[in-house]
Write a protein that holds these residues in place. Structure first.
Motif, PDB file in Angstrom:
ATOM      1  N   LEU A   1      27.381  23.925   9.147  1.00 39.24           N
ATOM      2  CA  LEU A   1      27.205  22.668  10.090  1.00 39.24           C
ATOM      3  C   LEU A   1      25.964  23.174  10.900  1.00 39.24           C
ATOM      4  CD1 LEU A   1      30.947  21.868  10.968  1.00 39.24           C
ATOM      5  CD2 LEU A   1      29.356  20.605   9.321  1.00 39.24           C
ATOM      6  N   HIS A   2      26.015  24.461  11.559  1.00 38.54           N
ATOM      7  CA  HIS A   2      24.842  24.572  12.529  1.00 38.54           C
ATOM      8  C   HIS A   2      23.568  24.670  11.782  1.00 38.54           C
ATOM      9  CE1 HIS A   2      24.030  27.174  16.156  1.00 38.54           C
ATOM     10  NE2 HIS A   2      23.219  27.799  15.168  1.00 38.54           N
ATOM     11  N   LEU A   3      23.484  25.154  10.471  1.00 41.99           N
ATOM     12  CA  LEU A   3      22.399  25.012   9.658  1.00 41.99           C
ATOM     13  C   LEU A   3      22.006  23.875   9.466  1.00 41.99           C
ATOM     14  CD1 LEU A   3      22.400  28.633   7.800  1.00 41.99           C
ATOM     15  CD2 LEU A   3      21.288  27.820   9.916  1.00 41.99           C
ATOM     16  N   ALA A   4      23.034  23.080   8.936  1.00 43.91           N
ATOM     17  CA  ALA A   4      22.705  21.496   8.600  1.00 43.91           C
ATOM     18  C   ALA A   4      21.605  20.886   9.707  1.00 43.91           C
ATOM     19  CB  ALA A   4      23.968  20.660   8.346  1.00 43.91           C
TER      20      ALA A   4
ATOM     21  N   MET B   1      31.287  29.543  17.555  1.00 39.98           N
ATOM     22  CA  MET B   1      31.330  30.736  16.883  1.00 39.98           C
ATOM     23  C   MET B   1      30.902  31.895  17.924  1.00 39.98           C
ATOM     24  SD  MET B   1      28.757  30.128  13.471  1.00 39.98           S
ATOM     25  CE  MET B   1      27.292  29.408  14.051  1.00 39.98           C
ATOM     26  N   LEU B   2      30.227  31.403  19.078  1.00 38.31           N
ATOM     27  CA  LEU B   2      30.013  32.523  19.907  1.00 38.31           C
ATOM     28  C   LEU B   2      31.235  32.787  20.797  1.00 38.31           C
ATOM     29  CD1 LEU B   2      27.240  33.452  21.085  1.00 38.31           C
ATOM     30  CD2 LEU B   2      27.178  31.712  22.702  1.00 38.31           C
ATOM     31  N   VAL B   3      32.074  31.760  21.198  1.00 30.95           N
ATOM     32  CA  VAL B   3      33.357  31.667  21.878  1.00 30.95           C
ATOM     33  C   VAL B   3      34.567  32.590  20.958  1.00 30.95           C
ATOM     34  CG1 VAL B   3      35.178  30.652  22.829  1.00 30.95           C
ATOM     35  CG2 VAL B   3      32.871  29.910  23.486  1.00 30.95           C
TER      36      VAL B   3
ATOM     37  N   VAL C   1      16.880  25.649  25.755  1.00 33.07           N
ATOM     38  CA  VAL C   1      15.289  25.046  26.304  1.00 33.07           C
ATOM     39  C   VAL C   1      15.244  23.851  25.366  1.00 33.07           C
ATOM     40  CG1 VAL C   1      13.187  25.690  26.551  1.00 33.07           C
ATOM     41  CG2 VAL C   1      14.859  27.117  27.254  1.00 33.07           C
ATOM     42  N   MET C   2      15.512  24.171  24.142  1.00 30.23           N
ATOM     43  CA  MET C   2      14.885  23.092  22.898  1.00 30.23           C
ATOM     44  C   MET C   2      15.703  21.577  23.316  1.00 30.23           C
ATOM     45  SD  MET C   2      15.014  25.000  19.339  1.00 30.23           S
ATOM     46  CE  MET C   2      14.503  23.385  18.417  1.00 30.23           C
ATOM     47  N   ILE C   3      17.050  21.817  23.620  1.00 32.34           N
ATOM     48  CA  ILE C   3      17.876  20.868  23.808  1.00 32.34           C
ATOM     49  C   ILE C   3      17.245  19.873  25.302  1.00 32.34           C
ATOM     50  CG2 ILE C   3      20.073  19.681  24.520  1.00 32.34           C
ATOM     51  CD1 ILE C   3      21.222  22.003  22.508  1.00 32.34           C
ATOM     52  N   ALA C   4      17.026  20.860  26.325  1.00 21.65           N
ATOM     53  CA  ALA C   4      16.465  20.236  27.430  1.00 21.65           C
ATOM     54  C   ALA C   4      15.319  19.438  27.235  1.00 21.65           C
ATOM     55  CB  ALA C   4      16.295  21.342  28.385  1.00 21.65           C
TER      56      ALA C   4
ATOM     57  N   ILE D   1      14.471  34.782  15.419  1.00 20.56           N
ATOM     58  CA  ILE D   1      15.344  35.547  16.194  1.00 20.56           C
ATOM     59  C   ILE D   1      16.767  35.832  15.552  1.00 20.56           C
ATOM     60  CG2 ILE D   1      16.658  35.766  18.455  1.00 20.56           C
ATOM     61  CD1 ILE D   1      14.094  34.319  19.763  1.00 20.56           C
ATOM     62  N   ALA D   2      17.403  34.747  14.859  1.00 20.88           N
ATOM     63  CA  ALA D   2      18.620  34.522  14.241  1.00 20.88           C
ATOM     64  C   ALA D   2      18.404  35.441  13.090  1.00 20.88           C
ATOM     65  CB  ALA D   2      19.045  33.203  13.897  1.00 20.88           C
ATOM     66  N   THR D   3      17.463  35.370  12.239  1.00 21.16           N
ATOM     67  CA  THR D   3      17.473  35.933  10.976  1.00 21.16           C
ATOM     68  C   THR D   3      16.679  37.475  10.614  1.00 21.16           C
ATOM     69  OG1 THR D   3      15.595  34.776  10.272  1.00 21.16           O
ATOM     70  CG2 THR D   3      17.815  33.743   9.923  1.00 21.16           C
ATOM     71  N   LEU D   4      15.928  37.555  11.645  1.00 17.99           N
ATOM     72  CA  LEU D   4      15.210  38.780  11.001  1.00 17.99           C
ATOM     73  C   LEU D   4      15.461  40.070  11.415  1.00 17.99           C
ATOM     74  CD1 LEU D   4      11.256  36.928  11.846  1.00 17.99           C
ATOM     75  CD2 LEU D   4      12.432  37.657   9.518  1.00 17.99           C
TER      76      LEU D   4
HETATM   77  C1  HEM Z   1      22.542  25.864  21.271  1.00 21.42           C
HETATM   78  C2  HEM Z   1      22.622  26.894  21.295  1.00 21.42           C
HETATM   79  C3  HEM Z   1      23.064  27.792  20.132  1.00 21.42           C
HETATM   80  C4  HEM Z   1      23.936  28.515  20.016  1.00 21.42           C
HETATM   81  C5  HEM Z   1      25.014  29.082  20.968  1.00 21.42           C
HETATM   82  C6  HEM Z   1      24.111  29.337  18.548  1.00 21.42           C
HETATM   83  C7  HEM Z   1      24.785  30.469  18.243  1.00 21.42           C
HETATM   84  C8  HEM Z   1      24.816  30.891  16.829  1.00 21.42           C
HETATM   85  C9  HEM Z   1      25.862  31.739  16.321  1.00 21.42           C
HETATM   86  C10 HEM Z   1      27.227  32.164  17.024  1.00 21.42           C
HETATM   87  C11 HEM Z   1      25.364  32.145  15.042  1.00 21.42           C
HETATM   88  C12 HEM Z   1      26.386  32.875  14.090  1.00 21.42           C
HETATM   89  C13 HEM Z   1      25.199  34.030  13.606  1.00 21.42           C
HETATM   90  C14 HEM Z   1      25.737  34.856  12.523  1.00 21.42           C
HETATM   91  O1  HEM Z   1      26.862  34.341  12.029  1.00 21.42           O
HETATM   92  O2  HEM Z   1      25.300  36.001  12.239  1.00 21.42           O
HETATM   93  C15 HEM Z   1      24.201  31.201  14.834  1.00 21.42           C
HETATM   94  C16 HEM Z   1      23.351  31.146  13.428  1.00 21.42           C
HETATM   95  C17 HEM Z   1      22.170  30.643  13.489  1.00 21.42           C
HETATM   96  N1  HEM Z   1      21.478  29.855  14.350  1.00 21.42           N
HETATM   97 FE1  HEM Z   1      22.190  29.352  16.316  1.00 21.42          FE
HETATM   98  N2  HEM Z   1      22.902  28.871  18.007  1.00 21.42           N
HETATM   99  C18 HEM Z   1      22.244  27.997  18.813  1.00 21.42           C
HETATM  100  C19 HEM Z   1      21.293  27.414  18.542  1.00 21.42           C
HETATM  101  C20 HEM Z   1      20.189  27.427  17.410  1.00 21.42           C
HETATM  102  C21 HEM Z   1      19.023  26.975  17.276  1.00 21.42           C
HETATM  103  C22 HEM Z   1      18.292  25.832  18.181  1.00 21.42           C
HETATM  104  C23 HEM Z   1      18.435  27.181  16.194  1.00 21.42           C
HETATM  105  C24 HEM Z   1      17.207  27.062  15.448  1.00 21.42           C
HETATM  106  C25 HEM Z   1      16.354  26.318  15.772  1.00 21.42           C
HETATM  107  C26 HEM Z   1      19.480  28.316  15.539  1.00 21.42           C
HETATM  108  C27 HEM Z   1      19.452  29.065  14.420  1.00 21.42           C
HETATM  109  C28 HEM Z   1      20.215  29.703  13.723  1.00 21.42           C
HETATM  110  C29 HEM Z   1      20.174  30.215  12.350  1.00 21.42           C
HETATM  111  C30 HEM Z   1      19.119  30.347  11.462  1.00 21.42           C
HETATM  112  C31 HEM Z   1      21.563  30.902  12.199  1.00 21.42           C
HETATM  113  C32 HEM Z   1      21.790  31.799  10.930  1.00 21.42           C
HETATM  114  C33 HEM Z   1      21.720  33.167  11.118  1.00 21.42           C
HETATM  115  C34 HEM Z   1      22.375  34.064  10.319  1.00 21.42           C
HETATM  116  O3  HEM Z   1      23.446  33.778   9.657  1.00 21.42           O
HETATM  117  O4  HEM Z   1      21.988  35.300  10.162  1.00 21.42           O
HETATM  118  N3  HEM Z   1      20.573  28.537  16.468  1.00 21.42           N
HETATM  119  N4  HEM Z   1      24.056  30.525  15.917  1.00 21.42           N
END
Ligand code: HEM
Length: 151
Positions: A10-13, A70-72, A92-95, A144-147
């Protein structure tokens, strides 16, 4: 499939819809639309953005709820630094999106309705700059999330 997988989906969608839409608008639609005269171009942008911004609201809800959950579930204290940075850049993006929604976006719609093309162009410029900013931090956030950069 675990709850975490479902939340990640859902996050990635939401991420794909928001960041992909901004990239399309910036890199494809904007240069093509710049060949139109201001009245056609600005009316086109109102039509495009009114649809896209509805999708962005849905993406904001998906990203925020799934990311926050996921964080909680893992616990703030145990979460990797990259997740905390993602929370910061995502907020920041949402703001920035909310600023666009409440300031230049209504200004653009009302200027187009009045056929005040000069005011509409100013409002559109304000939206374009902020969408460009959000696109840049969106791409940085994906990095930051993937690299695995050690943050
Ligand atoms: C609004 C606040 C956000 C929170 C609290 C949040 C939190 C998280 C969490 C807890 C994960 C799981 C990571 C894992 O399972 O390794 C995740 C994954 C990810 N998030 Fe976010 N995220 C936020 C916003 C964003 C935004 C704005 C983007 C991109 C524009 C983003 C991109 C990603 C990506 C690409 C992943 C997949 C990382 C992976 O599975 O290795 N997130 N996020």
């Amino acid at each position: 499939m675990t709850i975490h997988h479902l939340l990640l989906f859902l996050h990635l969608a939401g991420v794909v819809t928001w960041v992909g839409g901004m990239l399309f608008a910036y890199a494809c639609l904007r240069p093509a639309a710049s060949t139109l005269a201001p009245p056609q171009r600005l009316v086109l942008w109102v039509g495009v953005l009114s649809r896209f911004f509805r999708l962005v609201w849905g993406s904001v809800a998906l990203i925020g709820i799934s990311g926050g959950t996921m964080l909680v579930r893992v616990g703030f204290g145990h979460a990797p630094t990259a997740w905390h940075v993602m929370l910061l850049t995502g907020t920041v993006m949402i703001a920035v999106f909310m600023y666009i929604w409440f300031r230049p976006w209504p200004q653009l719609r009302s200027a187009v309705a009045r056929e005040d093309w000069a005011a509409a162009a100013v409002a559109m410029n304000g939206i374009r700059q902020r969408v460009g900013f959000n696109l840049a931090i969106g791409i940085v956030t994906i990095g930051i999330a993937t690299l695995g950069l050690g943050v």
